[in-house]
Scaffold this motif. Structure first.
Motif, PDB file in Angstrom:
ATOM      1  N   VAL A 113      48.116   8.082 118.413  1.00 59.59           N
ATOM      2  CA  VAL A 113      47.830   9.209 119.299  1.00 59.59           C
ATOM      3  C   VAL A 113      49.122   9.964 119.547  1.00 59.59           C
ATOM      4  CG1 VAL A 113      45.851   8.134 120.445  1.00 59.59           C
ATOM      5  CG2 VAL A 113      48.139   7.805 121.375  1.00 59.59           C
ATOM      6  N   THR A 114      48.994  11.260 119.848  1.00 59.28           N
ATOM      7  CA  THR A 114      50.156  12.091 120.126  1.00 59.28           C
ATOM      8  C   THR A 114      50.507  12.040 121.606  1.00 59.28           C
ATOM      9  OG1 THR A 114      48.766  14.038 120.491  1.00 59.28           O
ATOM     10  CG2 THR A 114      49.527  13.631 118.243  1.00 59.28           C
ATOM     11  N   GLU A 115      51.607  12.657 121.971  1.00 59.81           N
ATOM     12  CA  GLU A 115      52.064  12.628 123.359  1.00 59.81           C
ATOM     13  C   GLU A 115      51.122  13.357 124.301  1.00 59.81           C
ATOM     14  OE1 GLU A 115      56.002  14.133 123.473  1.00 59.81           O
ATOM     15  OE2 GLU A 115      56.879  12.424 122.411  1.00 59.81           O
ATOM     16  N   GLU A 116      50.278  14.233 123.759  1.00 59.24           N
ATOM     17  CA  GLU A 116      49.366  14.990 124.621  1.00 59.24           C
ATOM     18  C   GLU A 116      48.100  14.210 124.963  1.00 59.24           C
ATOM     19  OE1 GLU A 116      47.831  17.367 120.652  1.00 59.24           O
ATOM     20  OE2 GLU A 116      48.294  18.477 122.455  1.00 59.24           O
ATOM     21  N   ALA A 117      48.019  12.977 124.496  1.00 57.74           N
ATOM     22  CA  ALA A 117      46.845  12.149 124.785  1.00 57.74           C
ATOM     23  C   ALA A 117      46.737  11.869 126.277  1.00 57.74           C
ATOM     24  CB  ALA A 117      46.934  10.830 124.020  1.00 57.74           C
ATOM     25  N   PRO A 118      45.551  12.041 126.881  1.00 61.12           N
ATOM     26  CA  PRO A 118      45.377  11.771 128.312  1.00 61.12           C
ATOM     27  C   PRO A 118      45.424  10.284 128.611  1.00 61.12           C
ATOM     28  CG  PRO A 118      43.263  12.246 127.304  1.00 61.12           C
ATOM     29  CD  PRO A 118      44.307  12.501 126.238  1.00 61.12           C
ATOM     30  N   LEU A 132      52.246   7.598 110.718  1.00 61.71           N
ATOM     31  CA  LEU A 132      51.928   8.560 111.776  1.00 61.71           C
ATOM     32  C   LEU A 132      51.551   7.835 113.066  1.00 61.71           C
ATOM     33  CD1 LEU A 132      49.750  11.115 109.771  1.00 61.71           C
ATOM     34  CD2 LEU A 132      52.078  11.480 110.619  1.00 61.71           C
ATOM     35  N   PRO A 133      51.750   8.480 114.231  1.00 68.14           N
ATOM     36  CA  PRO A 133      51.342   7.846 115.500  1.00 68.14           C
ATOM     37  C   PRO A 133      49.829   7.845 115.630  1.00 68.14           C
ATOM     38  CG  PRO A 133      52.083  10.091 115.902  1.00 68.14           C
ATOM     39  CD  PRO A 133      52.382   9.800 114.447  1.00 68.14           C
ATOM     40  N   SER A 159      44.505  12.539 118.301  1.00 67.93           N
ATOM     41  CA  SER A 159      44.629  11.322 117.497  1.00 67.93           C
ATOM     42  C   SER A 159      44.396  11.603 116.014  1.00 67.93           C
ATOM     43  CB  SER A 159      43.639  10.244 117.961  1.00 67.93           C
ATOM     44  OG  SER A 159      43.657   9.135 117.072  1.00 67.93           O
ATOM     45  N   PRO A 160      45.448  11.567 115.210  1.00 63.12           N
ATOM     46  CA  PRO A 160      45.278  11.743 113.764  1.00 63.12           C
ATOM     47  C   PRO A 160      44.355  10.701 113.140  1.00 63.12           C
ATOM     48  CG  PRO A 160      47.597  11.944 114.393  1.00 63.12           C
ATOM     49  CD  PRO A 160      46.856  11.449 115.599  1.00 63.12           C
ATOM     50  N   LEU A 161      44.424   9.452 113.619  1.00 67.95           N
ATOM     51  CA  LEU A 161      43.573   8.399 113.074  1.00 67.95           C
ATOM     52  C   LEU A 161      42.108   8.652 113.398  1.00 67.95           C
ATOM     53  CD1 LEU A 161      42.948   5.745 111.716  1.00 67.95           C
ATOM     54  CD2 LEU A 161      43.691   4.547 113.788  1.00 67.95           C
ATOM     55  N   THR A 202      43.593   1.767 126.420  1.00 70.61           N
ATOM     56  CA  THR A 202      42.452   2.042 125.564  1.00 70.61           C
ATOM     57  C   THR A 202      42.133   3.532 125.607  1.00 70.61           C
ATOM     58  OG1 THR A 202      40.821   1.678 127.330  1.00 70.61           O
ATOM     59  CG2 THR A 202      41.488  -0.246 126.016  1.00 70.61           C
ATOM     60  N   MET A 203      41.451   4.019 124.575  1.00 67.22           N
ATOM     61  CA  MET A 203      41.008   5.413 124.536  1.00 67.22           C
ATOM     62  C   MET A 203      39.686   5.498 123.791  1.00 67.22           C
ATOM     63  SD  MET A 203      44.280   7.908 123.877  1.00 67.22           S
ATOM     64  CE  MET A 203      43.197   9.324 124.122  1.00 67.22           C
ATOM     65  N   GLU A 204      38.809   6.386 124.266  1.00 71.86           N
ATOM     66  CA  GLU A 204      37.522   6.597 123.617  1.00 71.86           C
ATOM     67  C   GLU A 204      37.422   8.037 123.137  1.00 71.86           C
ATOM     68  OE1 GLU A 204      32.998   5.267 124.412  1.00 71.86           O
ATOM     69  OE2 GLU A 204      33.866   6.497 125.998  1.00 71.86           O
ATOM     70  N   PHE A 205      36.828   8.206 121.952  1.00 69.88           N
ATOM     71  CA  PHE A 205      36.589   9.534 121.381  1.00 69.88           C
ATOM     72  C   PHE A 205      35.105   9.633 121.070  1.00 69.88           C
ATOM     73  CE2 PHE A 205      40.757   7.915 120.237  1.00 69.88           C
ATOM     74  CZ  PHE A 205      41.603   8.909 120.727  1.00 69.88           C
ATOM     75  N   SER A 206      34.376  10.334 121.929  1.00 68.17           N
ATOM     76  CA  SER A 206      32.922  10.402 121.787  1.00 68.17           C
ATOM     77  C   SER A 206      32.478  11.497 120.828  1.00 68.17           C
ATOM     78  CB  SER A 206      32.264  10.612 123.151  1.00 68.17           C
ATOM     79  OG  SER A 206      32.784  11.768 123.786  1.00 68.17           O
ATOM     80  N   THR A 207      33.371  12.451 120.521  1.00 73.16           N
ATOM     81  CA  THR A 207      33.055  13.532 119.587  1.00 73.16           C
ATOM     82  C   THR A 207      34.300  13.871 118.785  1.00 73.16           C
ATOM     83  OG1 THR A 207      33.729  15.335 121.057  1.00 73.16           O
ATOM     84  CG2 THR A 207      31.461  14.524 121.291  1.00 73.16           C
TER      85      THR A 207
END
Length: 236
Positions: A132-137, A129-130, A77-79, A65-70
């Protein structure tokens, strides 16, 4: 999240994570179908009235899972970047097979936001498109060599019994530490600003951890330093 079964040999106890906030029946509130792309998107209510769970019928983030608060946090993440372009979107959360979108306030009508969110999700998956990219933590709670026996038990219980149930309601809970009997956890997705989050921690997660692990004396919610950095970056 709201329906966790605690089993210990012949003992079965049902815990309500949101016993003060009864949940609606587990039914999709809507289905959006694009015949050209053959894609169905279901929406499901969460215990947080400002968060809505979108189920695209496709894999989103495999098993993590991943969260994007801002918007600043969505650099990988392109999406997520596209979803943040929709006026009224406050935060975004990706689960294994769902996307939770949180709006800025209760005054915003989901019926006005949903068409743009549907279109953005469909256009993105059509692009190839992916997510998230490979640089995603990485934000998983995988066991490490430095974990002692108690920490290993806490992580195992979180991953096998608690997190899957929390994810059903469009959120997640991430292990952040264990010190002096206190388990430090971070709530994500629909749980972040949910009115029942404290009830969830104390009457749900804490009770379950204490039931299985006597060394656990309590649970507290923490906020990452990274979140504060993101908020500063977003305000400048």
């Amino acid at each position: 999240f709201c329906r966790t079964m605690l089993k210990d040999h012949n003992l079965t106890t049902q815990q309500s994570f949101h016993h003060l906030a009864p949940k609606k029946p587990f039914l999709p509130s809507a289905v959006w179908h694009n015949a050209v792309r053959g894609m169905f998107i279901q929406t499901q209510d969460t215990p947080n009235p400002n968060s809505l769970k979108f189920i695209p019928g496709k894999e989103v983030l495999e098993s993590r899972t991943m969260e994007f608060s801002t918007p600043a946090a969505a650099f990988c993440s392109p999406l997520a970047r596209q979803l943040f372009k929709i006026e009224g979107v406050k935060s975004i959360f990706f689960g294994p097979d769902f996307i939770t979108v949180t709006k800025e306030s209760e005054d915003l009508d989901w019926n006005l936001l949903k068409p743009d969110i549907y279109a953005t999700i469909m256009d993105f998956f059509a692009s190839g498109l992916p997510v998230v990219t490979e640089e995603a933590p990485r934000t998983d709670t995988a066991a490490s060599e430095d974990d002692d026996e108690v920490v290993l038990m806490i992580k195992e219980l979180l991953d096998t019994r608690i997190r899957p149930t929390v994810q059903e309601d469009g959120g997640d809970v991430i292990y952040k530490g264990f010190e002096d009997g206190i388990v430090q956890l971070k709530l994500q997705g629909s749980c972040t600003s949910c009115p029942s989050s404290i009830i969830t921690l104390k009457n749900g997660i804490q009770n379950m951890l204490q039931f299985y692990i006597p060394e656990v004396e309590g649970v507290e919610q923490v906020v990452d330093d990274d979140d504060d950095v993101e908020k500063e970056a977003n305000s400048t």
